[in-house]
Write an enzyme that holds these catalytic residues in place. Structure first.
Site: not given
Length: 706
Positions: A100, A120
């Protein structure tokens, strides 16, 4: 620049005006609080300094970043539009928050073999640093959904073809290439576009609607008990329909809500439990280094032996496969070839790699080639005298340093090594079928096993990509011992009037891969009965005795292999109810004078799950009390990886603790009064209930067998 804490960033400005910000937090450069705040400070300083024209973000020690430290989730979200171009230089791995951060840069340069992904969802949450909005804009909706919903990792080369990274560079040229790209963006020779503003990879709204609907259908099918996959889809859809800023706000909202769910807590427990299985007091803290294993021999080329051989040669271990005759040997080699061919057909192996890998396998009919092996794994049928003879032979033919391992699933290792003088190097290496696929390896230690041998096998297990758990020697070891009441409880209920298919449906709905009756069919009645007889012999006071399976065997019902067991199977192996099962249950019931219990026939799904799984919890408590397992978390991993217990419930003991020891104890005591000693609580469980303590708390009076 940066703090002196363990996790930090350092900044160095070159003569070309490019600031190199390096993330430093061994071993994988996780984005802890320290790192995140240091990264922010370094980045802001780079923006303020007049001598800095552009920025490159990278990681130390050959890794970009393994993602957020779980404790630091939610510290930063989104990202600011930058006044200076930033480029991520990715090597090793860029996972979760690491990717990210990279996607928040204006460009990404990667090495060909770097691993990138947003895993995640494996922790019960969604990407929380803008990943749900940036990834679809870089690779398209379908690929972004696939990567996030399946936690799929891709390598740098594929990431380049998808558009996730802008260029590929070898490790030695990575920083140079990234610096050059940053300056090219500054000079407007490359696009200066924030990833959140990209729209060229997004499908039309009509196409997107179809993609989202398909994703939801698949999620309902694959994860019916989970909420976070649907939250992920919703967040991505919000960004596509209402824009990235709305998507980011939705991402923060959903992320914060998911962070406190039972699913998230359970999956985080599994995450850490899996990484702690190799830490065993008195074994892994002695400073012993694993010895090099250069050649492995396997005795027995059946399903297990060929699977183990496949796992070993896939990790570049030369393997000798021994069988008793040419026919059996060729069948074993053919199984290994078929396992590898399956990988080729799925695109996971090239034909060139196939030939290279299969060349590591050599078939033999005697022990002459065993004189220079470092490890032998016996994988023959569960016959005590046969195994004893094999180990006596191995002692004669193998070198004195050779590790002597058995793949037995239930037999006491002391019995297997009874005829040898080499008990210090005998160890259990219990793989689960199919051995080249299933991730768990039970390493079974006797009171004689040398610690060096355990360390050696641990290293082999990690090399062949297994999760090893070290356990003590007992009948059934950890998984089979703990779960032997699983099918017995199901038969007990069925003989008292509960529909077997309703039992299987309830257990499957709970999250197990299949119910106990379907599992019995898959394993085969012969194997199931052989295992049951072992437990009846060792634990006669708490095994449920039934003639149901023997009665069915008399009529050549053997499970899926004969297309007839508790279910019947068509040519495609699709299961359907066996119309004759009811009559077999009635015969079994009459043998012991058992009556149908009207109360059990009205059991709720919750009650069915508890009557099947609480006896399993009870047996797990005995395993802990006896010191067979090092800690409860190891049994959680054993259940998840060996039996398919749902990881999103945290494993067997974690789930039990969520219900409370007193509740489980009271239910078992109630059932034991009605249905006998099979349900009787063990002392460990009774004491925990009295104390109001968790079942996972260490047993104070246990004398560990490992």
């Amino acid at each position: 620049m940066g703090s002196n804490a363990k996790g930090r960033t350092e900044m160095e400005v070159g003569d070309d005006g490019v600031a190199i910000i390096t993330i430093i937090n061994p071993p994988v450069n996780a984005l802890s609080f320290d790192v995140l705040f240091s990264l922010r400070d370094s980045y802001e300083q780079a923006l303020k300094r007049d001598d800095v024209k552009a920025i490159v973000v990278t990681g130390a020690m050959g890794k970009f970043s393994g993602g957020f430290d779980i404790a630091a989730f939610g510290v930063l979200q989104g990202g600011k539009a930058a006044r200076k171009p930033a480029v991520a230089a990715i090597h090793g791995l860029a996972l979760g928050g690491g990717l990210e951060v990279a996607m928040a840069c204006h460009a990404r340069i990667s090495t060909p073999t770097a691993q990138l992904g947003l895993p995640e969802l494996q922790l019960g949450i969604i990407p929380g640093f803008g990943g749900t909005q940036r990834l679809p804009r870089l690779v398209g909706l379908s690929k972004a959904l696939e990567m996030m919903l399946t936690s799929k990792l891709i390598k740098g080369q594929e990431a380049h073809s998808l558009g996730l990274v802008d260029d590929i560079a070898p490790p030695e040229e990575l920083i140079t290439t990234a610096r050059k790209r940053a300056l090219e963006i500054l000079e407007r020779r490359r696009p200066w576009v924030h990833s959140l503003h990209r729209t060229d990879k997004l499908e039309s709204l009509a196409e997107a609607k179809e993609i989202f609907e398909t994703a939801r259908v698949q999620a309902r099918k694959q994860s019916p008990n989970l909420k976070h996959p649907f939250a992920c889809i919703d967040v991505i859809e919000t960004g596509v329909v209402f824009g990235p800023r709305a998507g980011l706000r939705k991402e923060v909202e959903e992320f914060q809500g998911l962070l406190h769910t039972d699913t998230c807590k359970s999956l985080i427990h599994i995450f850490f439990a899996q990484r702690s299985t190799t830490k065993v007091p008195g074994v892994t803290d002695l400073g012993l280094a694993p010895r090099k294993i250069t050649k492995v021999a396997i005795v027995g080329g059946g399903l297990m032996g060929s699977g183990i051989a496949t796992a070993l040669i896939l990790s570049n271990y030369p393997v000798i496969l021994k069988e008793v005759n040419d026919e059996f040997l060729q069948a074993g080699i053919d199984r290994v070839r078929a396992n590898l061919q399956s990988r080729v057909e799925k695109g996971n192996m090239t034909k060139e790699n196939f030939e290279k890998t299969i060349s590591l396998l050599k078939g033999v009919l005697d022990y002459e080639s065993f004189k220079d092996v470092d490890m032998v794994i016996e994988a023959v049928t569960e016959n005590v005298s046969l195994k004893q003879q094999i180990f006596a032979d191995l002692e004669k033919y193998c070198p004195p340093h050779c590790m002597l391992a058995t793949n037995t699933s239930t037999i006491d290792l002391e019995l297997i090594g009874e005829r040898t003088k080499s008990r210090d190097r005998i160890i259990g290496a219990h793989f689960f079928s199919p051995a080249h696929v299933m991730p768990l390896l039970e390493i079974v230690r006797t009171k004689h096993t040398d610690e060096q041998v355990i360390v050696d096998l641990l290293d082999v297990g990690k090399t062949i990509k297994k999760t090893p758990i070290i356990i003590g020697n007992c009948t059934g070891f950890a998984v089979n011992r703990t779960f032997f009441p699983y099918s017995q409880a199901a038969i007990l209920l069925a003989e008292r009037g509960v529909d077997p298919y309703r039992i299987d449906r309830a257990i499957s709905k709970f999250g197990m891969p299949m119910g106990p009756f379907r599992l019995c069919d898959l394993v085969g009645f012969g194997v199931a009965e052989a295992a049951t007889s072992q437990f009846v012999q060792v634990f006669p006071e708490r095994t449920y005795k039934s003639v149901l399976i023997p009665l069915m065997q008399e009529d050549k019902n053997a499970g899926e292999s004969t297309r007839k067991g508790f279910y019947v199977y068509d040519q495609n192996r699709k299961a359907g109810p066996n119309p004759e099962l009811k009559s077999y249950i009635e015969k079994a019931r009459s043998t012991f004078g058992i009556s149908v219990d009207p109360k059990l026939m009205k059991l709720s799904e919750k009650d069915i799950v508890e009557m099947i799984l609480f006896p399993v919890v009870n047996e797990a408590c005995r395993v802990l009390a006896e010191g067979i397992a090092v800690k409860a978390a190891d049994l959680d991993i054993a259940g998840v990886m060996g039996m398919g217990f749902p990881s999103y419930r945290g494993g067997l003991m974690f789930w039990a603790d969520s219900l409370g020891s007193n509740y489980i104890y009271s239910r078992l005591e109630e059932w034991s009064k009605q249905y006998g000693g099979f349900f009787k609580s063990c002392r460990y469980l009774a004491e925990r209930a009295t104390q109001g303590a968790t079942l996972s708390a260490p047993a104070g009076d246990a004398k560990p067998r490992i």
